[in-house]
Design a protein around this motif. Structure first.
Motif, PDB file in Angstrom:
ATOM      1  N   TRP A  39     -35.565  -7.088 -10.213  1.00 29.98           N
ATOM      2  CA  TRP A  39     -37.019  -7.074 -10.116  1.00 29.98           C
ATOM      3  C   TRP A  39     -37.480  -5.963  -9.180  1.00 29.98           C
ATOM      4  O   TRP A  39     -37.048  -5.882  -8.029  1.00 29.98           O
ATOM      5  CB  TRP A  39     -37.544  -8.419  -9.604  1.00 29.98           C
ATOM      6  CG  TRP A  39     -37.684  -9.448 -10.674  1.00 29.98           C
ATOM      7  CD1 TRP A  39     -36.991  -9.525 -11.841  1.00 29.98           C
ATOM      8  CD2 TRP A  39     -38.584 -10.562 -10.654  1.00 29.98           C
ATOM      9  NE1 TRP A  39     -37.397 -10.620 -12.559  1.00 29.98           N
ATOM     10  CE2 TRP A  39     -38.357 -11.281 -11.865  1.00 29.98           C
ATOM     11  CE3 TRP A  39     -39.521 -11.030  -9.750  1.00 29.98           C
ATOM     12  CZ2 TRP A  39     -39.073 -12.429 -12.175  1.00 29.98           C
ATOM     13  CZ3 TRP A  39     -40.228 -12.191 -10.065  1.00 29.98           C
ATOM     14  CH2 TRP A  39     -40.011 -12.876 -11.270  1.00 29.98           C
ATOM     15  N   THR A  40     -38.388  -5.133  -9.694  1.00 32.96           N
ATOM     16  CA  THR A  40     -39.052  -4.124  -8.884  1.00 32.96           C
ATOM     17  C   THR A  40     -40.333  -4.715  -8.291  1.00 32.96           C
ATOM     18  O   THR A  40     -40.696  -5.867  -8.564  1.00 32.96           O
ATOM     19  CB  THR A  40     -39.416  -2.911  -9.754  1.00 32.96           C
ATOM     20  OG1 THR A  40     -40.389  -3.332 -10.725  1.00 32.96           O
ATOM     21  CG2 THR A  40     -38.188  -2.340 -10.448  1.00 32.96           C
ATOM     22  N   HIS A  43     -42.440  -5.846 -11.055  1.00 32.23           N
ATOM     23  CA  HIS A  43     -42.076  -7.170 -11.556  1.00 32.23           C
ATOM     24  C   HIS A  43     -42.677  -8.282 -10.692  1.00 32.23           C
ATOM     25  O   HIS A  43     -43.136  -9.312 -11.208  1.00 32.23           O
ATOM     26  CB  HIS A  43     -40.556  -7.335 -11.587  1.00 32.23           C
ATOM     27  CG  HIS A  43     -39.862  -6.614 -12.694  1.00 32.23           C
ATOM     28  ND1 HIS A  43     -39.567  -5.276 -12.619  1.00 32.23           N
ATOM     29  CD2 HIS A  43     -39.399  -7.048 -13.906  1.00 32.23           C
ATOM     30  CE1 HIS A  43     -38.933  -4.909 -13.733  1.00 32.23           C
ATOM     31  NE2 HIS A  43     -38.828  -5.962 -14.533  1.00 32.23           N
ATOM     32  N   GLN A  44     -42.659  -8.077  -9.383  1.00 26.69           N
ATOM     33  CA  GLN A  44     -43.192  -9.109  -8.482  1.00 26.69           C
ATOM     34  C   GLN A  44     -44.675  -9.327  -8.732  1.00 26.69           C
ATOM     35  O   GLN A  44     -45.140 -10.477  -8.843  1.00 26.69           O
ATOM     36  CB  GLN A  44     -42.953  -8.691  -7.022  1.00 26.69           C
ATOM     37  CG  GLN A  44     -41.502  -8.527  -6.612  1.00 26.69           C
ATOM     38  CD  GLN A  44     -40.802  -9.848  -6.338  1.00 26.69           C
ATOM     39  OE1 GLN A  44     -41.428 -10.909  -6.342  1.00 26.69           O
ATOM     40  NE2 GLN A  44     -39.507  -9.800  -6.098  1.00 26.69           N
ATOM     41  N   HIS A  47     -45.249 -10.871 -12.149  1.00 27.38           N
ATOM     42  CA  HIS A  47     -44.965 -12.305 -12.160  1.00 27.38           C
ATOM     43  C   HIS A  47     -46.143 -13.098 -11.602  1.00 27.38           C
ATOM     44  O   HIS A  47     -46.514 -14.137 -12.149  1.00 27.38           O
ATOM     45  CB  HIS A  47     -43.715 -12.615 -11.352  1.00 27.38           C
ATOM     46  CG  HIS A  47     -43.493 -14.082 -11.170  1.00 27.38           C
ATOM     47  ND1 HIS A  47     -43.139 -14.923 -12.207  1.00 27.38           N
ATOM     48  CD2 HIS A  47     -43.612 -14.873 -10.079  1.00 27.38           C
ATOM     49  CE1 HIS A  47     -43.033 -16.157 -11.756  1.00 27.38           C
ATOM     50  NE2 HIS A  47     -43.322 -16.163 -10.467  1.00 27.38           N
ATOM     51  N   ASP A  79     -38.502 -14.414 -16.457  1.00 25.59           N
ATOM     52  CA  ASP A  79     -38.107 -13.009 -16.463  1.00 25.59           C
ATOM     53  C   ASP A  79     -38.830 -12.222 -17.550  1.00 25.59           C
ATOM     54  O   ASP A  79     -39.221 -11.071 -17.344  1.00 25.59           O
ATOM     55  CB  ASP A  79     -36.595 -12.889 -16.648  1.00 25.59           C
ATOM     56  CG  ASP A  79     -35.827 -13.179 -15.371  1.00 25.59           C
ATOM     57  OD1 ASP A  79     -36.324 -12.837 -14.285  1.00 25.59           O
ATOM     58  OD2 ASP A  79     -34.725 -13.755 -15.449  1.00 25.59           O
ATOM     59  N   ALA A  82     -42.404 -11.457 -16.432  1.00 28.01           N
ATOM     60  CA  ALA A  82     -42.437 -10.400 -15.417  1.00 28.01           C
ATOM     61  C   ALA A  82     -42.135  -9.041 -16.027  1.00 28.01           C
ATOM     62  O   ALA A  82     -42.785  -8.032 -15.700  1.00 28.01           O
ATOM     63  CB  ALA A  82     -41.441 -10.720 -14.305  1.00 28.01           C
ATOM     64  N   ALA A  83     -41.146  -8.988 -16.925  1.00 26.64           N
ATOM     65  CA  ALA A  83     -40.771  -7.713 -17.536  1.00 26.64           C
ATOM     66  C   ALA A  83     -41.892  -7.148 -18.386  1.00 26.64           C
ATOM     67  O   ALA A  83     -42.156  -5.937 -18.371  1.00 26.64           O
ATOM     68  CB  ALA A  83     -39.505  -7.894 -18.374  1.00 26.64           C
ATOM     69  N   ALA A  86     -44.520  -5.733 -16.078  1.00 30.91           N
ATOM     70  CA  ALA A  86     -44.047  -4.554 -15.343  1.00 30.91           C
ATOM     71  C   ALA A  86     -44.071  -3.295 -16.203  1.00 30.91           C
ATOM     72  O   ALA A  86     -44.029  -2.182 -15.658  1.00 30.91           O
ATOM     73  CB  ALA A  86     -42.634  -4.803 -14.816  1.00 30.91           C
ATOM     74  N   HIS A 139     -43.695 -13.980  -2.851  1.00 28.39           N
ATOM     75  CA  HIS A 139     -43.436 -12.720  -3.538  1.00 28.39           C
ATOM     76  C   HIS A 139     -43.934 -11.536  -2.710  1.00 28.39           C
ATOM     77  O   HIS A 139     -43.380 -10.435  -2.800  1.00 28.39           O
ATOM     78  CB  HIS A 139     -44.047 -12.752  -4.931  1.00 28.39           C
ATOM     79  CG  HIS A 139     -43.302 -13.664  -5.861  1.00 28.39           C
ATOM     80  ND1 HIS A 139     -42.128 -13.307  -6.472  1.00 28.39           N
ATOM     81  CD2 HIS A 139     -43.546 -14.938  -6.255  1.00 28.39           C
ATOM     82  CE1 HIS A 139     -41.680 -14.315  -7.216  1.00 28.39           C
ATOM     83  NE2 HIS A 139     -42.534 -15.323  -7.079  1.00 28.39           N
ATOM     84  N   ARG A 278     -35.586 -16.053  -6.928  1.00 28.54           N
ATOM     85  CA  ARG A 278     -37.021 -15.901  -7.077  1.00 28.54           C
ATOM     86  C   ARG A 278     -37.641 -17.270  -7.035  1.00 28.54           C
ATOM     87  O   ARG A 278     -37.037 -18.251  -7.462  1.00 28.54           O
ATOM     88  CB  ARG A 278     -37.351 -15.211  -8.411  1.00 28.54           C
ATOM     89  CG  ARG A 278     -36.769 -13.820  -8.502  1.00 28.54           C
ATOM     90  CD  ARG A 278     -37.110 -13.192  -9.849  1.00 28.54           C
ATOM     91  NE  ARG A 278     -36.424 -13.834 -10.947  1.00 28.54           N
ATOM     92  CZ  ARG A 278     -35.200 -13.516 -11.348  1.00 28.54           C
ATOM     93  NH1 ARG A 278     -34.508 -12.613 -10.688  1.00 28.54           N
ATOM     94  NH2 ARG A 278     -34.650 -14.123 -12.379  1.00 28.54           N
TER      95      ARG A 278
END
Length: 283
Positions: A39-40, A43-44, A47, A79, A82-83, A86, A139, A278
């Protein structure tokens, strides 16, 4: 008694605090890795935006939320959400998150007495807003760590600590363990030096230490051995090994950064007990 309006104010402030960290970042900064594997920073934030969208749906369209819940793959949906977020441009992602959290706060403010479905137990408006504070802060800690920034703790930690205490039996239940009878006494030192307390003052089971450390523990942002928390009694000691203030199964946890596990300050993780990298979809 905590008023929903006050919790919503603190939710707004927590969001603004994290937004201030990420707004100046260039594209490379948004793609900086965080402590959550894979996670970058993007991503955080994605999310948080995704979970705020799910919370908004739970509040405004509970039937639709429950229908979607029946179709999710629990091993992948966090995931994947988030992806997907992102992949948006940082400007678009930030604007979407800002808009969604504002609409969620407005929806919660207009339905103060309702109860909403969630990935864990159903929640009322105050509980939902408290959970959003907890996740935004957790986060945000990942983002701050990725940027090498030490954030100053605030009184908003009380919401997270309160949620961590309220969910003390959940860490047992989510592992298929019978929660012990009787809640431990919890005494935490607030950022301003005040003492925050929960539970019966005559309990032989006690947890003491800094509020910041307790919040890092129950959001599983630090390993217990790296925190200045002390447990008195077998129940309190076991709890600190498995505490989690969020819904969903336990995960892999954070490895210790250093420091010995001292007697009375915690022990090894209970057999089969693990903690998430996470905070996932928080309760």
């Amino acid at each position: 008694m905590v008023e929903l309006a006050d919790v919503l104010t603190d939710l707004r402030l927590e969001g603004e605090s994290l937004e201030a960290l990420v707004t100046p970042l260039d594209d490379a900064g948004w793609h900086r890795p965080t402590p959550a594997p894979g996670w970058t920073i993007a991503h955080q934030v994605a999310h948080l935006a995704w979970t705020d969208e799910r919370a908004l749906q739970a509040v405004t369209d509970p039937t639709g939320f429950l229908a979607d819940l029946a179709d999710i793959d629990p091993a992948r949906f966090v995931d994947e959400g988030a992806a997907a977020g992102a992949r948006r441009t940082p400007r678009a992602l930030l604007a979407a998150w800002r808009d969604t959290r504002a609409r969620l706060a407005e929806a919660l403010a207009t339905t103060p007495k309702a109860t909403f479905p969630w990935y864990g137990p159903p929640m009322n408006g105050t509980s939902m807003a408290t959970a959003r504070i907890m996740e935004t802060w957790a986060h945000g800690e990942d983002v701050a760590e990725a940027l090498g920034v030490a954030r100053r703790p605030t009184a908003r930690l009380r919401h997270i600590a309160h949620l961590g205490v309220r969910t003390w039996s959940f860490g047992f239940a989510v592992r298929g363990l019978e929660p012990p009878a009787g809640q431990p006494r919890v005494e935490l030192t607030a950022p301003d030096g005040d003492l925050w307390t929960w539970g019966p003052d005559d309990s032989s089971e006690r947890v003491t230490g800094p509020a910041l450390d307790f919040c890092l523990l129950v959001t599983q942002r630090r390993h217990r051995s790296d925190l200045a928390l002390r447990a008195e009694g077998a129940v309190a000691d076991r709890w600190l090994d498995i505490a989690q203030a969020f819904a969903g199964p336990p995960g892999a946890g954070r490895p210790p950064a250093g420091g010995a596990h001292l007697p009375g300050a915690g022990g090894p993780l209970a057999s089969g007990a693990v903690a998430p990298d996470r905070s996932g979809v928080d309760a």
